[in-house]
Design an enzyme around this catalytic site. Structure first.
Site, PDB file in Angstrom:
ATOM      1  N   SER A 127       3.395  -2.073  10.432  1.00  0.00           N
ATOM      2  CA  SER A 127       4.847  -2.166  10.623  1.00  0.00           C
ATOM      3  C   SER A 127       5.433  -3.522  10.232  1.00  0.00           C
ATOM      4  CB  SER A 127       5.228  -1.798  12.063  1.00  0.00           C
ATOM      5  OG  SER A 127       4.848  -0.458  12.342  1.00  0.00           O
TER       6      SER A 127
ATOM      7  N   GLU B  16      -5.498  -4.683  10.493  1.00  0.00           N
ATOM      8  CA  GLU B  16      -4.446  -3.686  10.720  1.00  0.00           C
ATOM      9  C   GLU B  16      -4.723  -2.932  12.020  1.00  0.00           C
ATOM     10  OE1 GLU B  16      -2.445  -2.554   6.730  1.00  0.00           O
ATOM     11  OE2 GLU B  16      -4.119  -1.194   7.050  1.00  0.00           O
TER      12      GLU B  16
ATOM     13  N   HIS C 285      -9.552   1.301   4.683  1.00  0.00           N
ATOM     14  CA  HIS C 285      -8.296   1.495   5.411  1.00  0.00           C
ATOM     15  C   HIS C 285      -8.541   2.432   6.590  1.00  0.00           C
ATOM     16  CE1 HIS C 285      -4.207   2.611   6.405  1.00  0.00           C
ATOM     17  NE2 HIS C 285      -3.833   1.510   5.780  1.00  0.00           N
TER      18      HIS C 285
ATOM     19  N   GLY D 261       2.547   2.401  10.897  1.00  0.00           N
ATOM     20  CA  GLY D 261       3.520   3.484  10.783  1.00  0.00           C
ATOM     21  C   GLY D 261       4.222   3.827  12.084  1.00  0.00           C
TER      22      GLY D 261
ATOM     23  N   LYS E 126       0.104   4.220  -0.330  1.00  0.00           N
ATOM     24  CA  LYS E 126      -0.549   5.420   0.241  1.00  0.00           C
ATOM     25  C   LYS E 126      -0.261   6.626  -0.660  1.00  0.00           C
ATOM     26  CE  LYS E 126      -0.274   3.238   4.743  1.00  0.00           C
ATOM     27  NZ  LYS E 126      -0.214   3.355   6.194  1.00  0.00           N
TER      28      LYS E 126
ATOM     29  N   GLU F 235      -6.952   4.829   7.669  1.00  0.00           N
ATOM     30  CA  GLU F 235      -6.730   6.254   7.368  1.00  0.00           C
ATOM     31  C   GLU F 235      -7.960   6.846   6.681  1.00  0.00           C
ATOM     32  OE1 GLU F 235      -3.015   5.559   5.359  1.00  0.00           O
ATOM     33  OE2 GLU F 235      -2.171   4.937   7.288  1.00  0.00           O
TER      34      GLU F 235
ATOM     35  N   ASN G 272       0.875  -1.178   0.000  1.00  0.00           N
ATOM     36  CA  ASN G 272       0.000   0.000   0.000  1.00  0.00           C
ATOM     37  C   ASN G 272       0.912   1.227   0.000  1.00  0.00           C
ATOM     38  OD1 ASN G 272      -1.840   2.011   0.360  1.00  0.00           O
ATOM     39  ND2 ASN G 272      -2.478   1.394   2.419  1.00  0.00           N
TER      40      ASN G 272
HETATM   41  P1  13P Z   1       2.990   0.464   7.744  1.00  0.00           P
HETATM   42  O1  13P Z   1       3.460  -0.831   7.145  1.00  0.00           O
HETATM   43  O2  13P Z   1       3.724   1.662   7.277  1.00  0.00           O
HETATM   44  O3  13P Z   1       2.857   0.374   9.241  1.00  0.00           O
HETATM   45  O4  13P Z   1       1.483   0.664   7.187  1.00  0.00           O
HETATM   46  C1  13P Z   1       0.583  -0.359   7.285  1.00  0.00           C
HETATM   47  C2  13P Z   1      -0.602  -0.006   6.475  1.00  0.00           C
HETATM   48  O5  13P Z   1      -1.355   0.885   6.817  1.00  0.00           O
HETATM   49  C3  13P Z   1      -0.817  -0.747   5.226  1.00  0.00           C
HETATM   50  O6  13P Z   1      -2.086  -0.495   4.707  1.00  0.00           O
END
Ligand code: 13P
Length: 254
Positions: free
Chosen positions: A215, A169, A97, A175, A11, A99, A9
């Site tokens: 992560s 997640e 997601h 992150g 982003k 976010e 992803n």
């Molecule tokens: P990270 O791997 O940067 O923690 O992000 C995970 C994520 O949100 C994947 O959709």
């Protein structure tokens, strides 16, 4: 064996040229996938055609959208529909997601509409669920994620739900560099599978791929993916670095 998936992803990261170079580097290593393995690159909308053409010759590599709108079409300036994504020959899309839930106020009900539109357009949704730190600290994470599944997925027929990919997640691991332990991941994935089994039966629940996200890195992917109910990962930061993501692909269950 259930399909094992390494999903990137990106982003809102990387310029077009950087994205193209990253895909070149990953695909140039010619990692051959087995029938039960898949790699999915969820890229920004303007990069979809480029990503699709990069993976077009590679077995079990796919491009994906990161989101779609919850209405079929119409006056929604700046939005992208599931039908548009399908018309580009893209057959995967991340839905829900954390976010999007947090910054764009996407509710379980809105996500149910997105799931419907994806399926109507032959797009496999990668449906994300997961709890915030406060919920984990209160110990109510199992009920919280069960409700996310129920309100966004459980209106589907068994045939429809069997084509959904789920990504667990935990928000506190996204992150942050703070990964769920293998025990936490396995426990939650087994719980999610039992919630699905409660609604649709064991056989169907055992077919659904449930990815872990939060992560995931080259140095922890193998351990996480070795959990019996973890069928690969949805990877943010580490998917932006070719050497990291290549190692993550190599960590899928063989
Ligand atoms: P990270 O791997 O940067 O923690 O992000 C995970 C994520 O949100 C994947 O959709």
């Amino acid at each position: 064996m259930r399909t094992q998936i390494a999903a990137a992803n990106w982003k809102m990261n990387l310029k077009y040229q950087q994205g193209e170079k990253l895909l070149d580097e990953i695909l140039d290593t010619k990692l051959l996938l087995k029938d039960h393995q898949k790699v999915i690159f969820a890229v920004p909308f303007p990069y979809l055609i480029m990503a699709r053409s990069e993976v077009s010759e590679e077995k079990n590599y796919h491009a994906a959208a990161q989101n779609c709108h919850h209405k079929k079409s119409g006056a929604f300036t700046g939005e992208v529909s599931a039908e548009m994504i399908h018309s580009l020959n893209i057959s995967y899309c991340i839905v829900g997601h954390s976010e999007r839930r947090e910054f764009f106020s996407e509710s379980n009900a809105v996500l149910a509409e997105k799931i419907n539109l994806c399926l109507e357009n032959f797009i496999t949704p990668v449906f994300c669920c997961g709890e915030a730190l406060k919920i984990r600290e209160a110990g109510t994470q199992n009920d919280f994620v069960a409700l996310q599944l129920k309100e966004s997925l459980f209106h589907l027929t068994p045939g429809q739900v069997s084509s959904v990919i789920i990504a667990y997640e935990p928000i506190w691991a996204i992150g942050t560099g703070k990964t769920a332990t293998t025990e936490q991941a396995q426990e939650m994935h087994a719980h999610l599978r039992s919630v699905i089994a409660g609604q649709y039966g064991d056989e169907l629940a055992n077919q659904i791929s449930i990815l872990y996200g939060g992560s995931v890195k080259a140095n922890n992917a193998k351990e996480l993916f070795s959990c019996p109910d973890v069928d690969g990962g949805l990877v943010g930061g580490a998917s932006l670095v070719s050497a990291e993501f290549i190692e993550i692909i190599r960590s899928l269950k063989p």
